[in-house]
Design a protein around this motif. Structure first.
Motif, PDB file in Angstrom:
ATOM      1  N   MET A 140      83.697  55.621  78.006  1.00 46.85           N
ATOM      2  CA  MET A 140      82.782  56.039  79.062  1.00 46.85           C
ATOM      3  C   MET A 140      81.383  56.205  78.471  1.00 46.85           C
ATOM      4  O   MET A 140      81.224  56.762  77.393  1.00 46.85           O
ATOM      5  CB  MET A 140      83.280  57.354  79.671  1.00 46.85           C
ATOM      6  CG  MET A 140      82.651  57.676  80.994  1.00 46.85           C
ATOM      7  SD  MET A 140      83.297  59.199  81.711  1.00 46.85           S
ATOM      8  CE  MET A 140      84.651  58.541  82.675  1.00 46.85           C
ATOM      9  N   LYS A 141      80.408  55.731  79.181  1.00 43.21           N
ATOM     10  CA  LYS A 141      79.041  55.828  78.688  1.00 43.21           C
ATOM     11  C   LYS A 141      78.546  57.266  78.770  1.00 43.21           C
ATOM     12  O   LYS A 141      78.956  58.033  79.640  1.00 43.21           O
ATOM     13  CB  LYS A 141      78.127  54.916  79.492  1.00 43.21           C
ATOM     14  CG  LYS A 141      78.375  53.450  79.249  1.00 43.21           C
ATOM     15  CD  LYS A 141      77.347  52.625  79.977  1.00 43.21           C
ATOM     16  CE  LYS A 141      77.537  51.156  79.683  1.00 43.21           C
ATOM     17  NZ  LYS A 141      76.600  50.325  80.418  1.00 43.21           N
ATOM     18  N   LEU A 142      77.641  57.600  77.882  1.00 41.32           N
ATOM     19  CA  LEU A 142      77.084  58.949  77.828  1.00 41.32           C
ATOM     20  C   LEU A 142      76.374  59.318  79.126  1.00 41.32           C
ATOM     21  O   LEU A 142      76.514  60.444  79.612  1.00 41.32           O
ATOM     22  CB  LEU A 142      76.115  59.061  76.648  1.00 41.32           C
ATOM     23  CG  LEU A 142      75.609  60.461  76.319  1.00 41.32           C
ATOM     24  CD1 LEU A 142      76.767  61.390  75.996  1.00 41.32           C
ATOM     25  CD2 LEU A 142      74.656  60.412  75.136  1.00 41.32           C
ATOM     26  N   THR A 143      75.660  58.367  79.725  1.00 43.31           N
ATOM     27  CA  THR A 143      74.951  58.671  80.979  1.00 43.31           C
ATOM     28  C   THR A 143      75.930  59.008  82.100  1.00 43.31           C
ATOM     29  O   THR A 143      75.669  59.872  82.925  1.00 43.31           O
ATOM     30  CB  THR A 143      74.058  57.491  81.422  1.00 43.31           C
ATOM     31  OG1 THR A 143      74.852  56.311  81.494  1.00 43.31           O
ATOM     32  CG2 THR A 143      72.920  57.279  80.447  1.00 43.31           C
ATOM     33  N   LYS A 144      77.074  58.332  82.125  1.00 39.07           N
ATOM     34  CA  LYS A 144      78.094  58.592  83.147  1.00 39.07           C
ATOM     35  C   LYS A 144      78.678  59.995  82.958  1.00 39.07           C
ATOM     36  O   LYS A 144      78.877  60.719  83.930  1.00 39.07           O
ATOM     37  CB  LYS A 144      79.191  57.522  83.061  1.00 39.07           C
ATOM     38  CG  LYS A 144      80.129  57.534  84.207  1.00 39.07           C
ATOM     39  CD  LYS A 144      79.448  57.063  85.468  1.00 39.07           C
ATOM     40  CE  LYS A 144      80.441  56.952  86.590  1.00 39.07           C
ATOM     41  NZ  LYS A 144      79.786  56.697  87.871  1.00 39.07           N
ATOM     42  N   ILE A 145      78.930  60.367  81.714  1.00 37.82           N
ATOM     43  CA  ILE A 145      79.456  61.707  81.420  1.00 37.82           C
ATOM     44  C   ILE A 145      78.439  62.764  81.845  1.00 37.82           C
ATOM     45  O   ILE A 145      78.797  63.759  82.477  1.00 37.82           O
ATOM     46  CB  ILE A 145      79.791  61.844  79.914  1.00 37.82           C
ATOM     47  CG1 ILE A 145      80.960  60.921  79.559  1.00 37.82           C
ATOM     48  CG2 ILE A 145      80.131  63.287  79.572  1.00 37.82           C
ATOM     49  CD1 ILE A 145      81.220  60.798  78.073  1.00 37.82           C
ATOM     50  N   ARG A 146      77.170  62.539  81.530  1.00 43.37           N
ATOM     51  CA  ARG A 146      76.120  63.489  81.924  1.00 43.37           C
ATOM     52  C   ARG A 146      76.029  63.602  83.443  1.00 43.37           C
ATOM     53  O   ARG A 146      75.845  64.678  83.983  1.00 43.37           O
ATOM     54  CB  ARG A 146      74.766  63.054  81.368  1.00 43.37           C
ATOM     55  CG  ARG A 146      74.624  63.315  79.901  1.00 43.37           C
ATOM     56  CD  ARG A 146      73.248  62.926  79.431  1.00 43.37           C
ATOM     57  NE  ARG A 146      73.090  63.171  78.009  1.00 43.37           N
ATOM     58  CZ  ARG A 146      72.262  62.506  77.233  1.00 43.37           C
ATOM     59  NH1 ARG A 146      71.501  61.563  77.726  1.00 43.37           N
ATOM     60  NH2 ARG A 146      72.177  62.805  75.955  1.00 43.37           N
ATOM     61  N   GLU A 147      76.160  62.469  84.127  1.00 42.15           N
ATOM     62  CA  GLU A 147      76.098  62.464  85.590  1.00 42.15           C
ATOM     63  C   GLU A 147      77.254  63.273  86.180  1.00 42.15           C
ATOM     64  O   GLU A 147      77.059  64.060  87.099  1.00 42.15           O
ATOM     65  CB  GLU A 147      76.172  61.008  86.074  1.00 42.15           C
ATOM     66  CG  GLU A 147      76.033  60.857  87.566  1.00 42.15           C
ATOM     67  CD  GLU A 147      76.118  59.407  88.012  1.00 42.15           C
ATOM     68  OE1 GLU A 147      76.729  59.178  89.064  1.00 42.15           O
ATOM     69  OE2 GLU A 147      75.582  58.521  87.314  1.00 42.15           O
TER      70      GLU A 147
END
Length: 47
Positions: A1-8
């Motif tokens: 999972m991409k970091l931006t997706k986790i942050r979102e």
């Protein structure tokens, strides 16, 4: 999972929790306000 997706996902969870907190607070205050208005109105009718 991409970091931006986790942050979102974390951001959305935080916003959901905040929304639930404020809804509960609003409902509690509305209940208090309504009950005090009802008591004031009701006491005027009885008097």
């Amino acid at each position: 999972m991409k970091l931006t997706k986790i942050r979102e996902i974390k951001f959305m969870d935080m916003m959901d929790a905040r929304e639930k907190k404020y809804k509960a607070l609003l409902n509690e205050n509305m209940a208090k306000g309504m009950s005090s208005k009802y008591k004031a109105f009701h006491s005027k009718i009885i008097s």
